[in-house]
Motif scaffolding. Structure first.
Motif, PDB file in Angstrom:
ATOM      1  N   PHE A  83      47.523  35.576  56.823  1.00 61.07           N
ATOM      2  CA  PHE A  83      47.451  35.547  58.283  1.00 61.07           C
ATOM      3  C   PHE A  83      47.101  36.934  58.830  1.00 61.07           C
ATOM      4  N   GLN A  84      46.746  36.952  60.105  1.00 58.02           N
ATOM      5  CA  GLN A  84      46.437  38.211  60.786  1.00 58.02           C
ATOM      6  C   GLN A  84      47.684  39.083  60.925  1.00 58.02           C
ATOM      7  N   ASP A  85      48.859  38.455  61.099  1.00 55.90           N
ATOM      8  CA  ASP A  85      50.079  39.215  61.383  1.00 55.90           C
ATOM      9  C   ASP A  85      50.939  39.473  60.145  1.00 55.90           C
ATOM     10  N   TYR A  86      50.352  39.354  58.955  1.00 60.29           N
ATOM     11  CA  TYR A  86      50.991  39.682  57.674  1.00 60.29           C
ATOM     12  C   TYR A  86      52.080  38.672  57.257  1.00 60.29           C
ATOM     13  N   ALA A  87      53.035  38.357  58.153  1.00 61.63           N
ATOM     14  CA  ALA A  87      54.113  37.390  57.875  1.00 61.63           C
ATOM     15  C   ALA A  87      54.898  37.745  56.612  1.00 61.63           C
ATOM     16  N   LEU A  88      55.247  39.025  56.467  1.00 59.40           N
ATOM     17  CA  LEU A  88      56.037  39.468  55.321  1.00 59.40           C
ATOM     18  C   LEU A  88      57.529  39.340  55.607  1.00 59.40           C
ATOM     19  N   PHE A  89      58.317  39.315  54.543  1.00 61.60           N
ATOM     20  CA  PHE A  89      59.764  39.322  54.681  1.00 61.60           C
ATOM     21  C   PHE A  89      60.225  40.773  54.780  1.00 61.60           C
ATOM     22  N   GLU A  90      60.714  41.167  55.953  1.00 64.52           N
ATOM     23  CA  GLU A  90      61.060  42.562  56.205  1.00 64.52           C
ATOM     24  C   GLU A  90      62.239  43.043  55.368  1.00 64.52           C
ATOM     25  N   ASN A  91      63.079  42.110  54.912  1.00 66.45           N
ATOM     26  CA  ASN A  91      64.272  42.487  54.136  1.00 66.45           C
ATOM     27  C   ASN A  91      64.017  42.529  52.637  1.00 66.45           C
ATOM     28  N   LEU A  92      62.758  42.298  52.230  1.00 70.03           N
ATOM     29  CA  LEU A  92      62.406  42.323  50.814  1.00 70.03           C
ATOM     30  C   LEU A  92      61.415  43.446  50.534  1.00 70.03           C
ATOM     31  N   THR A  93      61.515  44.047  49.363  1.00 68.97           N
ATOM     32  CA  THR A  93      60.558  45.077  48.968  1.00 68.97           C
ATOM     33  C   THR A  93      59.184  44.448  48.728  1.00 68.97           C
ATOM     34  N   VAL A  94      58.193  45.311  48.543  1.00 70.81           N
ATOM     35  CA  VAL A  94      56.839  44.840  48.238  1.00 70.81           C
ATOM     36  C   VAL A  94      56.862  43.924  47.015  1.00 70.81           C
ATOM     37  N   GLU A  95      57.512  44.382  45.960  1.00 74.87           N
ATOM     38  CA  GLU A  95      57.568  43.600  44.722  1.00 74.87           C
ATOM     39  C   GLU A  95      58.258  42.261  44.936  1.00 74.87           C
ATOM     40  N   LYS A  96      59.365  42.263  45.668  1.00 77.98           N
ATOM     41  CA  LYS A  96      60.113  41.025  45.872  1.00 77.98           C
ATOM     42  C   LYS A  96      59.396  40.090  46.853  1.00 77.98           C
ATOM     43  N   ASN A  97      58.572  40.623  47.756  1.00 75.87           N
ATOM     44  CA  ASN A  97      57.743  39.769  48.604  1.00 75.87           C
ATOM     45  C   ASN A  97      56.776  38.969  47.750  1.00 75.87           C
ATOM     46  N   LEU A  98      56.204  39.615  46.732  1.00 72.06           N
ATOM     47  CA  LEU A  98      55.295  38.905  45.828  1.00 72.06           C
ATOM     48  C   LEU A  98      56.050  37.901  44.971  1.00 72.06           C
ATOM     49  N   LEU A  99      57.175  38.315  44.421  1.00 70.65           N
ATOM     50  CA  LEU A  99      57.927  37.446  43.520  1.00 70.65           C
ATOM     51  C   LEU A  99      58.586  36.277  44.238  1.00 70.65           C
ATOM     52  N   PHE A 100      58.734  36.387  45.555  1.00 68.57           N
ATOM     53  CA  PHE A 100      59.294  35.274  46.328  1.00 68.57           C
ATOM     54  C   PHE A 100      58.422  34.028  46.189  1.00 68.57           C
ATOM     55  N   ALA A 101      57.096  34.246  46.100  1.00 63.82           N
ATOM     56  CA  ALA A 101      56.165  33.120  45.991  1.00 63.82           C
ATOM     57  C   ALA A 101      56.127  32.538  44.584  1.00 63.82           C
ATOM     58  N   ASN A 102      56.426  33.370  43.576  1.00 66.16           N
ATOM     59  CA  ASN A 102      56.300  32.930  42.188  1.00 66.16           C
ATOM     60  C   ASN A 102      56.988  33.969  41.303  1.00 66.16           C
ATOM     61  N   LYS A 103      57.865  33.552  40.432  1.00 66.18           N
ATOM     62  CA  LYS A 103      58.608  34.481  39.572  1.00 66.18           C
ATOM     63  C   LYS A 103      57.814  34.885  38.327  1.00 66.18           C
ATOM     64  N   ASN A 104      56.506  34.920  38.448  1.00 67.89           N
ATOM     65  CA  ASN A 104      55.639  35.311  37.343  1.00 67.89           C
ATOM     66  C   ASN A 104      55.497  36.842  37.369  1.00 67.89           C
ATOM     67  N   TYR A 105      56.314  37.540  36.563  1.00 65.02           N
ATOM     68  CA  TYR A 105      56.350  39.000  36.601  1.00 65.02           C
ATOM     69  C   TYR A 105      55.053  39.622  36.100  1.00 65.02           C
ATOM     70  N   ALA A 106      54.414  38.996  35.129  1.00 65.92           N
ATOM     71  CA  ALA A 106      53.148  39.524  34.602  1.00 65.92           C
ATOM     72  C   ALA A 106      52.067  39.468  35.672  1.00 65.92           C
ATOM     73  N   LEU A 107      51.998  38.350  36.381  1.00 63.35           N
ATOM     74  CA  LEU A 107      51.018  38.223  37.454  1.00 63.35           C
ATOM     75  C   LEU A 107      51.328  39.204  38.577  1.00 63.35           C
ATOM     76  N   CYS A 108      52.594  39.379  38.883  1.00 63.86           N
ATOM     77  CA  CYS A 108      53.007  40.326  39.922  1.00 63.86           C
ATOM     78  C   CYS A 108      52.541  41.735  39.579  1.00 63.86           C
ATOM     79  N   ASP A 109      52.772  42.157  38.342  1.00 60.99           N
ATOM     80  CA  ASP A 109      52.352  43.498  37.917  1.00 60.99           C
ATOM     81  C   ASP A 109      50.836  43.646  37.990  1.00 60.99           C
ATOM     82  N   LYS A 110      50.106  42.586  37.616  1.00 66.83           N
ATOM     83  CA  LYS A 110      48.642  42.631  37.662  1.00 66.83           C
ATOM     84  C   LYS A 110      48.145  42.800  39.093  1.00 66.83           C
ATOM     85  N   LEU A 111      48.739  42.050  40.025  1.00 69.33           N
ATOM     86  CA  LEU A 111      48.315  42.133  41.420  1.00 69.33           C
ATOM     87  C   LEU A 111      48.703  43.474  42.047  1.00 69.33           C
TER      88      LEU A 111
END
Length: 281
Positions: A83-111
């Motif tokens: 979205f235009q307005d990011y829609a991030l979870f302000e209470n989660l770190t960058v890493e945990k924002n990614l992992l919230f969608a999928n607990k795939n740690y290898a994919l998270c590290d790649k992205l």
């Protein structure tokens, strides 16, 4: 293959309109949706994501996402939405924002590596710039391993230089994962850079469809180049009319031989023959 044939009534800039979208995309293509605000572009994205219902069919890879009898809920559609307005979870770190969608740690590290976010992974969104937030939003969308990536004017709030950099990031992700991508954009240069196909929508109807080169690179006859611009000022100087025009992120001035039919706010076509600039309403 993405196949879309949907209809939906909606309120546009001129009142109630009937959205009719019928198009198909091969896997890995990048489609740009263009048109004035309120023409139905975002509604198409929301219907694809299952956030709004419409009549008709949506098929992805031969699987029915929607038809007269079936409607796949959003959580079961392999969609990434930025979205235009990011829609991030302000209470989660960058890493945990990614992992919230999928607990795939290898994919998270790649992205995190692809998007140059590795050093920021422990930061919270409040400590990120607009461009960094949008990279996190893009990464989180890709964590869903989507078949289709939807981008709703994701860069419109960013300054021109940062916008160009983020376009590179989007294109890199698109090519790396071979995702079918659809972006809503008002920027011709952005569309030309990113998209393999373009659709222009007016009052809910597709009025033009083709490659960005076919639809945006407007040349004819002996004209060397041609582009659309908006008149922002008309001024008489020594019996000469000078028009200040805006195109993209640029503003320039041209001499107008006949300004009787021009007014501020008009969209004009600027072209050149040899070394003489011509302006036509």
């Amino acid at each position: 293959m993405l196949e879309v044939d949907i209809k939906k009534p909606l309120f546009g800039v001129n009142g109630l309109i009937n959205l009719e979208a019928n198009f198909s995309l091969k896997k890995g293509e990048f489609l740009a949706l263009a048109g004035v605000s309120g023409s139905g572009k975002t509604t198409i994205l929301r219907c694809l994501a299952g956030l709004e219902k419409s009549k008709g069919t949506i098929k992805v890879g031969g699987k029915i996402w929607q038809d007269e009898r079936n409607f796949l809920p959003p959580q079961k559609r392999k969609i990434g939405f930025v979205f235009q307005d990011y829609a991030l979870f302000e209470n989660l770190t960058v890493e945990k924002n990614l992992l919230f969608a999928n607990k795939n740690y290898a994919l998270c590290d790649k992205l995190l590596e692809l998007l140059d976010l590795g050093e920021l992974k422990k930061r919270y969104p409040t400590n990120l710039s607009g461009g960094q937030k949008q990279r996190v939003a893009l990464g989180r969308a890709m964590m869903r391993e989507p078949e289709i990536l939807l981008l709703d004017e994701p860069l419109s709030a960013l300054d021109p230089n940062l916008r160009i950099k983020l376009q590179d990031e989007i294109l890199k992700i698109h090519k790396e994962f071979g995702t079918t991508s659809i972006i809503v954009s008002h920027s011709p240069s952005e569309i030309y850079k990113l998209a393999t196909h373009m659709i222009e929508i007016e009052n809910g109807k597709i009025i033009k469809s083709g490659s960005p080169k076919e639809l945006l690179l407007k040349t004819s006859g002996s004209q060397k180049f041609s582009f659309s611009a908006t008149v922002v000022e008309l001024k008489e100087v020594d019996n000469i009319c000078i028009a200040t025009i805006s195109f993209g992120h640029q503003i320039t001035q041209v001499i107008v031989s006949d300004a009787r039919n021009l007014k501020v706010g008009d969209t004009v076509n600027v072209s050149t023959k040899a070394f003489n600039l011509l302006i036509n309403s």
